[in-house]
Design a protein around this motif. Sequence first.
Motif, PDB file in Angstrom:
ATOM      1  N   ARG A 123       0.710  -1.065   0.119  1.00  0.00           N
ATOM      2  CA  ARG A 123      -0.207  -0.133   0.191  1.00  0.00           C
ATOM      3  C   ARG A 123       0.783   1.878   0.297  1.00  0.00           C
ATOM      4  NH1 ARG A 123      -3.901  -1.121   5.053  1.00  0.00           N
ATOM      5  NH2 ARG A 123      -1.087  -1.588   5.676  1.00  0.00           N
ATOM      6  N   SER A 126      -0.928   8.210  -1.744  1.00  0.00           N
ATOM      7  CA  SER A 126      -0.688   8.510  -3.886  1.00  0.00           C
ATOM      8  C   SER A 126      -0.360   9.731  -4.136  1.00  0.00           C
ATOM      9  CB  SER A 126      -1.945   9.079  -4.632  1.00  0.00           C
ATOM     10  OG  SER A 126      -2.984   9.999  -3.141  1.00  0.00           O
ATOM     11  N   GLU A 142      -1.006  -1.087 -10.081  1.00  0.00           N
ATOM     12  CA  GLU A 142      -1.809  -0.952  -9.223  1.00  0.00           C
ATOM     13  C   GLU A 142      -3.434  -1.530  -8.998  1.00  0.00           C
ATOM     14  OE1 GLU A 142      -5.055   2.747  -8.821  1.00  0.00           O
ATOM     15  OE2 GLU A 142      -2.808   3.476  -9.601  1.00  0.00           O
ATOM     16  N   ARG A 145      -7.666   1.438  -5.488  1.00  0.00           N
ATOM     17  CA  ARG A 145      -7.507   2.292  -4.796  1.00  0.00           C
ATOM     18  C   ARG A 145      -8.525   2.940  -3.899  1.00  0.00           C
ATOM     19  NH1 ARG A 145      -4.951   7.799  -6.699  1.00  0.00           N
ATOM     20  NH2 ARG A 145      -3.152   6.408  -8.413  1.00  0.00           N
ATOM     21  N   ARG A 147     -10.279   6.119  -2.738  1.00  0.00           N
ATOM     22  CA  ARG A 147      -9.750   7.556  -3.145  1.00  0.00           C
ATOM     23  C   ARG A 147     -10.489   8.428  -1.910  1.00  0.00           C
ATOM     24  NH1 ARG A 147      -8.963   7.633  -7.778  1.00  0.00           N
ATOM     25  NH2 ARG A 147      -9.988   5.799  -9.492  1.00  0.00           N
ATOM     26  N   GLU A 149      -9.011   8.313   1.203  1.00  0.00           N
ATOM     27  CA  GLU A 149      -8.946   7.649   2.619  1.00  0.00           C
ATOM     28  C   GLU A 149      -8.506   8.022   3.340  1.00  0.00           C
ATOM     29  OE1 GLU A 149      -9.260   3.948   4.661  1.00  0.00           O
ATOM     30  OE2 GLU A 149     -10.280   4.538   2.612  1.00  0.00           O
ATOM     31  N   ASP A 158      -5.223   8.937  -1.668  1.00  0.00           N
ATOM     32  CA  ASP A 158      -5.806   8.469  -1.963  1.00  0.00           C
ATOM     33  C   ASP A 158      -4.857   6.873  -1.023  1.00  0.00           C
ATOM     34  OD1 ASP A 158      -8.014   9.743  -3.192  1.00  0.00           O
ATOM     35  OD2 ASP A 158      -6.923   8.966  -5.283  1.00  0.00           O
ATOM     36  N   GLU A 159      -4.778   6.331  -0.704  1.00  0.00           N
ATOM     37  CA  GLU A 159      -4.889   4.599  -0.942  1.00  0.00           C
ATOM     38  C   GLU A 159      -4.643   3.898  -1.783  1.00  0.00           C
ATOM     39  OE1 GLU A 159      -3.433   1.703   3.125  1.00  0.00           O
ATOM     40  OE2 GLU A 159      -5.038   2.450   3.281  1.00  0.00           O
ATOM     41  N   VAL A 160      -3.531   3.742  -2.801  1.00  0.00           N
ATOM     42  CA  VAL A 160      -3.268   2.982  -3.983  1.00  0.00           C
ATOM     43  C   VAL A 160      -2.765   1.898  -2.823  1.00  0.00           C
ATOM     44  CG1 VAL A 160      -1.861   2.827  -5.660  1.00  0.00           C
ATOM     45  CG2 VAL A 160      -2.412   5.440  -5.456  1.00  0.00           C
TER      46      VAL A 160
END
Length: 177
Positions: A123, A126, A142, A145, A147, A149, A158-160
């Motif tokens: 993780r 972004s 990827e 995500r 959005r 977060e 965001d968490e990707v």
Amino acid sequence: MQQLNRDSAFTIRPSEIRDARELIILDNMIWTENTTPGPLMWRSREDYLLHAPPGSQLVALQDGELCGYVGFGCPSGMESNRHVCEVNIAVHPRFQRLGVGSRLIAEIKHHAAENGIRKLRLRVLSCNTPALLFYRKCGFEEEGRLREEFYLGGRYVDEVFMSCMLNGGNEDGSHLA
């Protein structure tokens, strides 16, 4: 681009208890609002070792000096998830952009595949553009995500979720995690 000194000893090995102090210092240096959604606060060396026991990381050393690590472990306690390994990586700022991170990722890929792991996942925020580019360069893609977060530094981030498929065996990976 500067490279590691080829005349000196560069090694990657499993973490040991004696590495805890330097690993804590590196964590405090690397994990900031731009790289993690919350500060890492180790109450003690013992607290750190409960979270990251010896052998749960591969450490990179240049002439005996810790310059980075890649941590790994099963993302859940479920038997059906044992073929997946979640990773996190940190490289000391003095050793960034010298190939340490790439060597650590290559080593964890090899180590994981040898132990029946079929998928590495991680993780990343972004806003951490250098990390996103690095992971893509290392073969991660990827997967999704979350959005907005986190709210960090006055902005939504965001968490990707990224992953890399390996050619691991047909084992379940339970002896690695």
